[in-house]
Design an enzyme around this catalytic site. Structure first.
Site, PDB file in Angstrom:
ATOM      1  N   SER A  80       9.615 -32.188  41.998  1.00 20.99           N
ATOM      2  CA  SER A  80       8.202 -32.240  41.577  1.00 20.99           C
ATOM      3  C   SER A  80       7.745 -33.630  41.153  1.00 20.99           C
ATOM      4  O   SER A  80       6.543 -33.854  41.032  1.00 20.99           O
ATOM      5  CB  SER A  80       7.962 -31.270  40.428  1.00 20.99           C
TER       6      SER A  80
ATOM      7  N   LYS B  91       5.057 -35.177  43.232  1.00 21.60           N
ATOM      8  CA  LYS B  91       3.684 -34.655  43.294  1.00 21.60           C
ATOM      9  C   LYS B  91       2.614 -35.683  42.925  1.00 21.60           C
ATOM     10  O   LYS B  91       1.576 -35.731  43.584  1.00 21.60           O
ATOM     11  CB  LYS B  91       3.574 -33.390  42.426  1.00 21.60           C
TER      12      LYS B  91
ATOM     13  N   TYR C  55       5.788 -30.434  52.362  1.00 19.09           N
ATOM     14  CA  TYR C  55       6.047 -30.247  50.928  1.00 19.09           C
ATOM     15  C   TYR C  55       7.553 -30.271  50.642  1.00 19.09           C
ATOM     16  O   TYR C  55       8.020 -30.959  49.729  1.00 19.09           O
ATOM     17  CB  TYR C  55       5.410 -28.931  50.442  1.00 19.09           C
TER      18      TYR C  55
ATOM     19  N   TYR D 190       5.062 -29.141  33.353  1.00 19.12           N
ATOM     20  CA  TYR D 190       4.847 -27.708  33.590  1.00 19.12           C
ATOM     21  C   TYR D 190       4.219 -27.069  32.351  1.00 19.12           C
ATOM     22  O   TYR D 190       3.383 -27.688  31.690  1.00 19.12           O
ATOM     23  CB  TYR D 190       6.155 -26.987  33.964  1.00 19.12           C
TER      24      TYR D 190
ATOM     25  N   VAL E 261      12.832 -30.415  39.233  1.00 15.77           N
ATOM     26  CA  VAL E 261      13.983 -29.540  38.968  1.00 15.77           C
ATOM     27  C   VAL E 261      15.331 -30.171  39.337  1.00 15.77           C
ATOM     28  O   VAL E 261      16.375 -29.580  39.091  1.00 15.77           O
ATOM     29  CB  VAL E 261      13.857 -28.151  39.650  1.00 15.77           C
TER      30      VAL E 261
HETATM   31  N1  GLN Z   1      10.979 -28.226  45.371  1.00 11.98           N
HETATM   32  C1  GLN Z   1      10.786 -27.552  44.126  1.00 11.98           C
HETATM   33  C2  GLN Z   1      10.038 -26.244  44.311  1.00 11.98           C
HETATM   34  O1  GLN Z   1       9.068 -26.216  44.975  1.00 11.98           O
HETATM   35  C3  GLN Z   1      10.039 -28.439  43.195  1.00 11.98           C
HETATM   36  C4  GLN Z   1       9.704 -27.748  41.898  1.00 11.98           C
HETATM   37  C5  GLN Z   1       9.977 -28.572  40.720  1.00 11.98           C
HETATM   38  O2  GLN Z   1      10.581 -29.624  40.734  1.00 11.98           O
HETATM   39  N2  GLN Z   1       9.523 -28.041  39.620  1.00 11.98           N
HETATM   40  O3  GLN Z   1      10.402 -25.242  43.782  1.00 11.98           O
END
Ligand code: GLN
Length: 302
Positions: A61, A64, A189, A238, A256
């Site tokens: 993430s 993003k 993505y 988050y 993550v």
């Molecule tokens: N690739 C992960 C997902 O879409 C990214 C989510 C994250 O880092 N929170 O679940």
């Protein structure tokens, strides 16, 4: 600074025992939960590193904000925010909940999965590969000379198992928040999540976002850097973003993989890696290190 960073890694490494490595993307479960690193890069380009700072990991993430920068540069803010909201959410990053209940029937913000998938659909290019190349090129400009890679195993692992994101993407097409080929959109993505860096690169990228100059040569125009930093502040951790704003006090974005990219405007870029996560998906020792760093250096913005 270097001494302080070494102390932080030593003090908080035992906290990694309280977290768990993400395993819903099978390839990520191979990471060593005891890994921990922190790098600080100041706007004068001095870099201070501690812990396992040469380990490589995927952005997840933390990609993003950069996809958002590209979507803003490709379309302008009006088009982007016609499709994607600006509000924080109390739900988990991969939730579908707000998609039906959010008043304007669009993803709540660009830093949750739904918003990021919609953001990705706004990146210009003829194919997912070409769009990814444009995103990687932007990241290279933010961290010149750094080694920006791509982890194909993580990409394939998520592509094979990412049914929740697949559900989000099809739902988004149903509510007309994205148009076009859903699987290609998802492919991009998953690819952007698998861009691979180390902590020095992450800190350098963050430092470039921390710059507030109105320099025409900066890879991201100043008004879009401000938008990105603001989203990181309100939505970047988050559904722990409020707590992080209180305890750490500056914009950040986690992934993550255990990555956290921190931005102290006009001063520092921070790169953290600690793959043992808390139940909201943030690096448990990484957040603790940043809270202490903020206390020590008085990095609170407000
Ligand atoms: N690739 C992960 C997902 O879409 C990214 C989510 C994250 O880092 N929170 O679940």
């Amino acid at each position: 600074m270097k001494d302080l960073l070494n102390i932080l890694v030593e003090k908080y490494r035992p906290l990694t025992l309280n977290g768990r490595v993400a395993n819903y993307i099978p390839e990520l479960s191979k990471m060593n939960p005891a890994s921990l690193a922190i790098v600080v890069s100041d706007v004068a380009s001095n870099t201070f590193s501690a812990g396992d700072y040469s380990m490589r990991f995927t952005l997840q993430s933390a990609s993003k904000p950069f996809a958002l920068a590209l979507a803003l540069m490709d379309n302008g803010a009006d088009v982007v925010f016609d499709r994607i909201g600006m509000e924080p959410t109390g739900d988990s990053f991969n939730s579908l909940m707000k998609l039906e209940t959010f008043t304007s029937l669009k993803p709540v913000n660009p830093l949750v999965n739904a918003g990021a998938i919609a953001t990705t659909s706004l990146i210009n290019g003829g194919s997912p590969e070409e769009k990814l190349d444009r995103l990687v090129a932007l990241i290279r400009q933010l961290a010149p000379g750094c080694n920006i890679g791509f982890n194909r195993d993580v990409y394939l692992s998520e592509k094979q198992t990412g049914d929740r994101n697949r559900a989000i993407a099809y739902f988004l097409r149903d509510i007309k928040a994205i148009s076009g080929a859903v699987e290609e959109n998802l492919d991009l993505y998953f690819r952007q999540c698998s861009i691979e860096v180390d902590c020095i690169t992450l800190a350098t990228m963050a430092k470039t976002i921390a710059m507030d100059c109105d320099d025409a040569n900066h890879p991201i125009p100043r008004q879009y850097r401000r938008i990105i930093r603001t989203f990181m502040f309100t939505c970047g951790m988050y559904n722990a973003s409020g707590e992080f704003a209180i305890n750490v006090g500056f914009p950040a974005k986690s992934g993550v993989s255990g990555a956290i990219l921190g931005v102290v405007p006009k001063r520092y870029g921070l790169g953290v890696f600690g793959p043992a996560l808390d139940h909201k998906g943030n690096s448990v020792a990484g957040v603790a290190m940043l809270a202490e760093l903020s206390r020590e250096l008085d990095l609170y913005l407000l």
